[in-house]
Write a protein that holds these residues in place. Structure first.
Motif, mmCIF file in Angstrom:
data_model
loop_
_atom_site.group_PDB
_atom_site.id
_atom_site.type_symbol
_atom_site.label_atom_id
_atom_site.label_comp_id
_atom_site.label_asym_id
_atom_site.label_seq_id
_atom_site.Cartn_x
_atom_site.Cartn_y
_atom_site.Cartn_z
ATOM 1 N N VAL A 199 0.849 -1.198 0.000
ATOM 2 C CA VAL A 199 0.000 0.000 0.000
ATOM 3 C C VAL A 199 0.883 1.246 0.000
ATOM 4 O O VAL A 199 0.677 2.180 -0.786
ATOM 5 N N GLU A 200 1.881 1.264 0.873
ATOM 6 C CA GLU A 200 2.750 2.435 0.957
ATOM 7 C C GLU A 200 3.551 2.650 -0.328
ATOM 8 O O GLU A 200 3.766 3.790 -0.739
ATOM 9 N N ASP A 201 3.939 1.556 -0.974
ATOM 10 C CA ASP A 201 4.630 1.662 -2.258
ATOM 11 C C ASP A 201 3.706 2.294 -3.304
ATOM 12 O O ASP A 201 4.109 3.175 -4.054
ATOM 13 N N HIS A 202 2.459 1.860 -3.329
ATOM 14 C CA HIS A 202 1.498 2.424 -4.278
ATOM 15 C C HIS A 202 1.265 3.907 -3.975
ATOM 16 O O HIS A 202 1.257 4.740 -4.888
ATOM 17 N N LEU A 203 1.089 4.227 -2.690
ATOM 18 C CA LEU A 203 0.844 5.621 -2.310
ATOM 19 C C LEU A 203 2.012 6.522 -2.681
ATOM 20 O O LEU A 203 1.813 7.690 -3.044
ATOM 21 N N ALA A 204 3.226 5.998 -2.616
ATOM 22 C CA ALA A 204 4.413 6.797 -2.949
ATOM 23 C C ALA A 204 4.423 7.211 -4.416
ATOM 24 O O ALA A 204 4.991 8.248 -4.763
ATOM 25 N N GLY A 205 3.754 6.429 -5.268
ATOM 26 C CA GLY A 205 3.779 6.736 -6.691
ATOM 27 C C GLY A 205 2.456 7.165 -7.281
ATOM 28 O O GLY A 205 2.350 7.352 -8.495
ATOM 29 N N CYS A 206 1.429 7.322 -6.437
ATOM 30 C CA CYS A 206 0.095 7.641 -6.968
ATOM 31 C C CYS A 206 -0.505 8.807 -6.183
ATOM 32 O O CYS A 206 -1.048 8.625 -5.091
ATOM 33 N N ALA A 207 -0.429 9.983 -6.753
ATOM 34 C CA ALA A 207 -0.950 11.183 -6.087
ATOM 35 C C ALA A 207 -2.461 11.097 -5.877
ATOM 36 O O ALA A 207 -2.973 11.568 -4.854
ATOM 37 N N ASP A 208 -3.174 10.496 -6.828
ATOM 38 C CA ASP A 208 -4.630 10.385 -6.686
ATOM 39 C C ASP A 208 -5.002 9.563 -5.458
ATOM 40 O O ASP A 208 -5.891 9.937 -4.691
ATOM 41 N N CYS A 209 -4.327 8.447 -5.245
ATOM 42 C CA CYS A 209 -4.625 7.614 -4.078
ATOM 43 C C CYS A 209 -4.165 8.295 -2.796
ATOM 44 O O CYS A 209 -4.788 8.134 -1.744
ATOM 45 N N GLY A 210 -3.107 9.069 -2.868
ATOM 46 C CA GLY A 210 -2.677 9.855 -1.712
ATOM 47 C C GLY A 210 -3.749 10.847 -1.302
ATOM 48 O O GLY A 210 -4.055 11.005 -0.113
ATOM 49 N N ARG A 211 -4.361 11.515 -2.288
ATOM 50 C CA ARG A 211 -5.453 12.449 -2.000
ATOM 51 C C ARG A 211 -6.665 11.699 -1.448
ATOM 52 O O ARG A 211 -7.321 12.160 -0.505
ATOM 53 N N TYR A 212 -6.949 10.529 -2.030
ATOM 54 C CA TYR A 212 -8.068 9.716 -1.543
ATOM 55 C C TYR A 212 -7.852 9.357 -0.073
ATOM 56 O O TYR A 212 -8.769 9.484 0.750
ATOM 57 N N LEU A 213 -6.649 8.923 0.270
ATOM 58 C CA LEU A 213 -6.346 8.565 1.651
ATOM 59 C C LEU A 213 -6.501 9.775 2.575
ATOM 60 O O LEU A 213 -7.086 9.661 3.659
ATOM 61 N N ASP A 214 -6.025 10.929 2.154
ATOM 62 C CA ASP A 214 -6.178 12.150 2.954
ATOM 63 C C ASP A 214 -7.660 12.479 3.171
ATOM 64 O O ASP A 214 -8.073 12.842 4.279
ATOM 65 N N GLN A 215 -8.463 12.368 2.116
ATOM 66 C CA GLN A 215 -9.896 12.649 2.222
ATOM 67 C C GLN A 215 -10.581 11.635 3.128
ATOM 68 O O GLN A 215 -11.453 11.987 3.932
ATOM 69 N N TYR A 216 -10.175 10.377 3.024
ATOM 70 C CA TYR A 216 -10.751 9.327 3.861
ATOM 71 C C TYR A 216 -10.450 9.606 5.332
ATOM 72 O O TYR A 216 -11.334 9.528 6.182
ATOM 73 N N ARG A 217 -9.192 9.953 5.625
ATOM 74 C CA ARG A 217 -8.812 10.284 7.005
ATOM 75 C C ARG A 217 -9.607 11.479 7.518
ATOM 76 O O ARG A 217 -10.052 11.489 8.668
ATOM 77 N N ALA A 218 -9.781 12.507 6.687
ATOM 78 C CA ALA A 218 -10.546 13.694 7.095
ATOM 79 C C ALA A 218 -11.999 13.325 7.385
ATOM 80 O O ALA A 218 -12.586 13.826 8.359
ATOM 81 N N THR A 219 -12.566 12.454 6.590
ATOM 82 C CA THR A 219 -13.944 12.009 6.808
ATOM 83 C C THR A 219 -14.060 11.251 8.122
ATOM 84 O O THR A 219 -14.990 11.476 8.906
ATOM 85 N N VAL A 220 -13.120 10.356 8.375
ATOM 86 C CA VAL A 220 -13.134 9.588 9.624
ATOM 87 C C VAL A 220 -13.033 10.529 10.821
ATOM 88 O O VAL A 220 -13.770 10.388 11.806
ATOM 89 N N ARG A 221 -12.146 11.514 10.752
ATOM 90 C CA ARG A 221 -12.009 12.481 11.853
ATOM 91 C C ARG A 221 -13.306 13.255 12.067
ATOM 92 O O ARG A 221 -13.747 13.461 13.199
#
Length: 80
Positions: free
Chosen positions: A29-51
């Protein structure tokens, strides 16, 4: 190491955030996130929603509603 597609990452994001993936899965997962800005943004949005949702008061269901939901979940559970 397994390579995740964007769709596969979306399927495991909750397990990733809950630290429920094994080490190879987490590394993938971390390898994918390191190379995929879209998934990085998705993860950030997901974390914000959870918070944002974590601060909401728990809704109390009435006993009849809880019983109907439990019955519906049990009815949909695949046979073992």
């Amino acid at each position: 190491m397994k390579r995740f597609t964007c769709g596969e990452l979306v399927e495991v994001v909750t397990a990733y955030l809950d630290d429920a993936l094994d080490e190879p899965g987490r590394a993938a997962v971390e390898d994918h996130l390191a190379g995929c800005a879209d998934c990085g943004r998705y993860l950030d949005q997901y974390r914000a929603t959870v918070r944002a949702l974590a601060d909401q008061p728990r809704e109390q269901l009435s006993r009849p509603v809880r019983d109907r939901l439990t019955a519906a979940f049990k009815a949909r559970r695949p046979s073992a």
